[in-house]
Design an enzyme around this catalytic site. Structure first.
Site, mmCIF file in Angstrom:
data_model
loop_
_atom_site.group_PDB
_atom_site.id
_atom_site.type_symbol
_atom_site.label_atom_id
_atom_site.label_comp_id
_atom_site.label_asym_id
_atom_site.label_seq_id
_atom_site.Cartn_x
_atom_site.Cartn_y
_atom_site.Cartn_z
ATOM 1 N N SER A 221 0.850 -1.196 0.000
ATOM 2 C CA SER A 221 0.000 0.000 0.000
ATOM 3 C C SER A 221 0.881 1.240 0.000
ATOM 4 C CB SER A 221 -0.956 -0.024 1.190
ATOM 5 O OG SER A 221 -0.238 0.065 2.384
ATOM 6 N N GLY A 223 -0.318 4.716 0.346
ATOM 7 C CA GLY A 223 -1.064 5.913 0.723
ATOM 8 C C GLY A 223 -1.904 6.456 -0.425
ATOM 9 N N GLU A 225 -1.165 7.206 -3.289
ATOM 10 C CA GLU A 225 -0.816 6.644 -4.612
ATOM 11 C C GLU A 225 -1.518 5.314 -4.856
ATOM 12 O OE1 GLU A 225 1.132 8.065 -7.033
ATOM 13 O OE2 GLU A 225 0.811 9.751 -5.683
ATOM 14 N N GLY A 226 -2.232 4.783 -3.832
ATOM 15 C CA GLY A 226 -2.970 3.538 -4.009
ATOM 16 C C GLY A 226 -2.172 2.327 -3.580
ATOM 17 N N GLY A 252 -4.960 1.327 6.062
ATOM 18 C CA GLY A 252 -4.335 0.027 5.802
ATOM 19 C C GLY A 252 -5.246 -1.106 6.265
ATOM 20 N N ASP A 253 -5.870 -0.917 7.427
ATOM 21 C CA ASP A 253 -6.776 -1.942 7.965
ATOM 22 C C ASP A 253 -8.007 -2.100 7.069
ATOM 23 O OD1 ASP A 253 -4.963 -1.763 10.043
ATOM 24 O OD2 ASP A 253 -6.209 -0.339 11.144
#
Ligand SMILES: Nc1ncnc2c1ncn2[C@@H]1O[C@H](COP(=O)(O)OP(=O)(O)O)[C@@H](O)[C@H]1O
Ligand SMILES: O=P(O)(O)OC[C@H]1O[C@](O)(COP(=O)(O)O)[C@@H](O)[C@@H]1O
Length: 309
Positions: A221, A223, A225-226, A252-253
């Site tokens: 991941s 952020g 930027e996907g 993230g979760d």
């Protein structure tokens, strides 16, 4: 059914400030929101919001542990925790107009060898009806560094899928048991390989290294930027549209929760990536951790770009 494991559960306290934080002064909190936290419990809420059955597992203790169970009752999430002598920790996320989000994460209480053994003995029974198990976050003090390695072996022996989302030594050791999926972010990749990531090519290279160990789905991941996905079908990039971020804690979760649902539903990898990026980015639009507005997710989903690299 998806079981989400949170060994280091927490009462997550979000402090919403109307003024910019000034260090060394008295700051008054405009609004407080408490939620059942520690990464895996954010995952559980997201799984439920996506429409799948979920059960939370891990350790809870003391008054905070009781409070945490009452928060899960209010969220309609079932649980099967190991009750321990220590007190469940609290984590604070201060949201202010100046810095955005500042997190204070407590380390967590001590778990004894007996409590760890008892949990591991019960673990196969806890996950027996689960198609997918997620294992997230740090472990409390006193636990062996190989705890996730042991748990992944148990899940795989039962023929279930398992997602690991952790960092440092727990990630390194966990990888040795070859989980179905891992979702490190850029920092976690840098820590894992003891390097600095400088470009997308670097990220792809390290993701491939993890994939080649024998891990079928590697998601990095990135952020805003996907995310990148490396799997048997190829390498994919999922790019969210630009959004007005409110709170990225739990993004993230949310991504892990959405991928757990995608694995449970046997989605094609590119569909799974699109779904997970949309859910995670929708979480960034919510002021509360590990939640999203399904209408916003659907809107974002229409603008997520999936690129085969
Ligand atoms: N600023 C942002 N704008 C849009 N989406 C975001 C943003 N930050 C996070 N996300 C979404 O959340 C996912 C996970 O975020 P990331 O910050 O990489 O995870 P972690 O919380 O594990 O560090 C991203 O892949 C993306 O889909
Ligand atoms: O278990 P850890 O690694 O200490 O992390 C715990 C904390 O991380 C958070 O889940 C936020 O994590 P992310 O923003 O990386 O998703 C908090 O909600 C939680 O209390």
């Amino acid at each position: 059914m998806i079981t989400t494991v949170t060994l280091n559960a927490s009462i997550d306290k979000a402090y919403h400030m109307t003024q910019k934080i000034e260090n060394g002064t008295v700051m008054r909190v405009a609004e407080t929101h408490n939620s059942a936290g520690g990464k895996g419990l954010n995952v559980a809420r997201v799984v439920k919001l996506c429409g799948s059955d979920t059960k939370a597992a891990g350790f809870v203790g003391g008054y905070n542990g009781q409070y945490l169970e009452s928060l899960l009752d209010a969220d309609g999430i079932s649980y099967e925790f190991e009750h321990i002598n220590g007190e469940t920790r609290s984590c604070i996320n201060i949201l202010d107009p100046g810095y955005g989000s500042t997190e204070y994460l407590e380390g967590g209480c001590e778990v004894t060898a007996e409590e760890e053994t008892s949990f591991l003995e019960r673990f196969p029974g806890i996950i027996r009806n689960s198609d997918v198990v997620t294992i997230s976050g740090s472990a409390p003090r006193g636990m062996g560094r190989d705890i996730y390695q042991k748990m992944i072996r148990i899940v795989k022996k039962l023929g279930r899928k398992v997602i690991l989302d952790t960092s440092g030594e727990y990630l390194k050791r966990g990888l040795e048991s070859l989980p179905t999926m891992v979702k490190p972010n850029k920092d976690e990749i840098e820590m894992l390989f003891d390097i600095k990531v400088r470009s997308q090519e670097d990220v792809i290279g390290y993701a491939q290294k993890i994939y080649e160990k024998g891990i079928p789905y590697v998601v990095i991941s990135l952020g805003g930027e996907g995310a990148l996905l490396v799997c048997k079908k190829g390498i994919y990039q999922g790019k969210p549209p630009r959004i007005e971020v409110v709170n990225t804690v739990g993004c993230g979760d949310s991504m892990v929760g959405a991928f757990a649902v995608a694995l449970e539903r046997n989605m094609e990898p590119e569909d799974a990536l699109k779904f997970a990026v949309a859910v995670a980015s929708a979480n960034a639009l919510s002021s509360n951790t590990g939640t999203f507005d399904p209408a916003k997710r659907d809107e974002i989903s229409q603008n997520v770009k999936i690129i085969k690299l």
